[in-house]
Write a protein that holds these residues in place. Structure first.
Motif, mmCIF file in Angstrom:
data_model
loop_
_atom_site.group_PDB
_atom_site.id
_atom_site.type_symbol
_atom_site.label_atom_id
_atom_site.label_comp_id
_atom_site.label_asym_id
_atom_site.label_seq_id
_atom_site.Cartn_x
_atom_site.Cartn_y
_atom_site.Cartn_z
ATOM 1 N N SER A 33 0.822 -1.214 0.000
ATOM 2 C CA SER A 33 0.000 0.000 0.000
ATOM 3 C C SER A 33 0.855 1.262 0.000
ATOM 4 O O SER A 33 0.338 2.369 -0.121
ATOM 5 C CB SER A 33 -0.932 0.003 1.218
ATOM 6 O OG SER A 33 -0.186 -0.027 2.429
ATOM 7 N N VAL A 65 -0.605 -5.899 0.355
ATOM 8 C CA VAL A 65 -1.991 -6.059 -0.106
ATOM 9 C C VAL A 65 -2.154 -7.243 -1.059
ATOM 10 O O VAL A 65 -3.260 -7.776 -1.211
ATOM 11 C CB VAL A 65 -2.517 -4.771 -0.778
ATOM 12 C CG1 VAL A 65 -2.559 -3.632 0.234
ATOM 13 C CG2 VAL A 65 -1.674 -4.381 -1.984
ATOM 14 N N TYR A 102 -3.760 0.844 9.123
ATOM 15 C CA TYR A 102 -3.675 0.534 7.695
ATOM 16 C C TYR A 102 -3.358 1.815 6.945
ATOM 17 O O TYR A 102 -4.162 2.749 6.931
ATOM 18 C CB TYR A 102 -5.007 -0.061 7.211
ATOM 19 C CG TYR A 102 -4.897 -0.813 5.913
ATOM 20 C CD1 TYR A 102 -4.418 -2.115 5.892
ATOM 21 C CD2 TYR A 102 -5.263 -0.222 4.709
ATOM 22 C CE1 TYR A 102 -4.317 -2.817 4.705
ATOM 23 C CE2 TYR A 102 -5.170 -0.913 3.525
ATOM 24 C CZ TYR A 102 -4.695 -2.219 3.520
ATOM 25 O OH TYR A 102 -4.593 -2.908 2.343
ATOM 26 N N HIS A 104 -1.872 4.071 3.510
ATOM 27 C CA HIS A 104 -1.785 4.108 2.056
ATOM 28 C C HIS A 104 -0.846 5.234 1.622
ATOM 29 O O HIS A 104 -0.733 6.253 2.306
ATOM 30 C CB HIS A 104 -3.156 4.372 1.422
ATOM 31 C CG HIS A 104 -4.137 3.265 1.615
ATOM 32 N ND1 HIS A 104 -4.896 3.137 2.752
ATOM 33 C CD2 HIS A 104 -4.492 2.232 0.805
ATOM 34 C CE1 HIS A 104 -5.677 2.078 2.628
ATOM 35 N NE2 HIS A 104 -5.459 1.511 1.462
ATOM 36 N N ILE A 109 -1.277 3.720 -4.643
ATOM 37 C CA ILE A 109 -2.679 3.434 -4.948
ATOM 38 C C ILE A 109 -2.987 3.820 -6.389
ATOM 39 O O ILE A 109 -3.695 3.101 -7.107
ATOM 40 C CB ILE A 109 -3.601 4.180 -3.974
ATOM 41 C CG1 ILE A 109 -3.301 3.759 -2.534
ATOM 42 C CG2 ILE A 109 -5.056 3.931 -4.316
ATOM 43 C CD1 ILE A 109 -3.374 2.269 -2.291
#
Length: 244
Positions: A33, A65, A102, A104, A109
């Motif tokens: 991520s 991921v 979590y 990102h 992405i």
């Protein structure tokens, strides 16, 4: 090439394990991520060790991921390699009182989106997982009976009551060690269901058998014996399923 998710992990497990055991070579690939942090981007002037550390430190803050693995086993009759490839979608679900962070990174992405990464498959059907430290902590909580302490249960009470009613009717005429079978519910956590039934019915114990839950009528001595080995019993259901 096949996608492996929570829905088919158990079904494909033995096939994957067989191919790994028979493989002459194995190749892996990963998607995270996030990959980079400011000040830790690799440079052409880096030594091998410096580059490794710059790549290692950032991904410890992000999440894996997708894990891809290809197995290669040589077939002497065909004089060629047979290849099997699997893509594992991985997502750390809320597990008891363990709610993992979590993170990102926008660039990663965006890259995954451009390459048609299926985020719905990740978030809805990703395989839950633990690292070694989290597994030890989970075992400790089960042994101390505090796995569900301090959390709100996402439970369909009407569905639970319907199951309990059928068990109550069965118990009225069941003998010790007799088994009652119910189908597991895809939208209801196996872990919570086992915990709820064991808590509400002192004279039963629950076991997992694939997509079925076996309810055994037991004596108090048998109940005490099962409770003493509760964590190892649930581990046999596969640790990933505990996290569902």
């Amino acid at each position: 090439m096949g996608d492996i998710t929570f829905d088919n992990f158990e079904i494909k497990f033995h096939e994957i394990n067989y191919n790994l055991q028979k493989a002459n070579y194995i190749a892996i690939d990963t998607e995270f991520s996030g990959l980079h942090l400011d000040g830790l981007r690799p440079s052409l002037n880096d030594s091998a060790e410096e580059r490794y550390q710059k790549l290692k430190k950032p991904i410890q803050l992000f999440n894996l991921v997708q894990f891809g693995i290809s197995t290669f086993r040589y077939c002497s009759e065909q004089r060629s390699f047979i290849t099997d490839t699997y893509n594992f979608y991985l997502f750390p679900r809320l597990s008891g009182i363990m709610d993992q962070n979590y993170s990102h990174q926008a660039s990663c992405i965006e890259f995954l989106c451009k390459n048609d990464f299926d985020f719905n498959k990740l978030y809805y059907n990703g395989i839950p997982y633990l690292n070694n430290d989290q597994e030890k902590m989970l075992e400790k909580k089960f042994k101390k009976q505090i796995y569900f302490a301090g959390i709100e249960r996402d439970v369909d009470e009407k569905k639970i009551q319907k199951i309990c009613s059928s068990i109550t009717d069965w118990l009225l005429q069941a003998s010790d060690e007799e088994i009652f079978v119910i189908e597991r519910f895809k939208d209801l956590s196996d872990t919570i269901l086992h915990n709820e039934l064991r808590k509400r019915f002192p004279s039963i114990w629950t076991h997992q058998d694939g997509n079925k839950i076996l309810i055994e009528k037991i004596t108090q001595d048998k109940r005490t014996e099962y409770e003493a080995t509760q964590f190892s019993d649930m581990t046999k259901m596969n640790m990933w399923k505990l996290l569902a």
